[in-house]
Design an enzyme around this catalytic site. Sequence first.
Site, PDB file in Angstrom:
ATOM      1  CB  CYS A 100      -4.388  18.193   0.533  1.00  0.00           C
ATOM      2  SG  CYS A 100      -4.866  17.142   1.676  1.00  0.00           S
ATOM      3  CB  THR A 101      -1.884  13.218  -0.724  1.00  0.00           C
ATOM      4  OG1 THR A 101      -1.242  14.288  -1.451  1.00  0.00           O
ATOM      5  CG2 THR A 101      -2.009  12.337  -1.124  1.00  0.00           C
TER       6      THR A 101
END
Length: 142
Positions: A100-101
């Site tokens: 993810c980020t």
Amino acid sequence: MERLPEFISNHLFQVSLLVSVLMLLIWNLYGSVLSGIKQIIPAELTRLINREDAIVVDVRSDAEFGNNHILGALNIPDADFQSRQQELDKHKDKPVIFYCTSGAVSAKLARTLSSQDFEKIYVLKGGLPSWQNANLPLTKER
């Protein structure tokens, strides 16, 4: 040493704060080990893709996925994970790598999947920024 209890009772708030910070530090350093989910670096991710036909799962939103993602990644947003989880069932024998980020959301979803007979579950340490910092390619193609 005999004055330690007196010091603690006189500085209870500061000692409590110190203990809390130490616990958070230990959790940050060893939390992934304790949860059973292995964090890997970008070089290890590419090795798993090339040698073991790993499945890469991007758990960011559709819009973020459309901006850039790792080539060949499957997009299953965090919000849709429960309803789309069965898409991963056919890959139980392969390594599954989440990103993810930041790495926090992917770790949470990886723990969810680890309770369902998946043997090789990994999280990209540092999320997509670690991939970018390693100067590895991204794509916008779906």
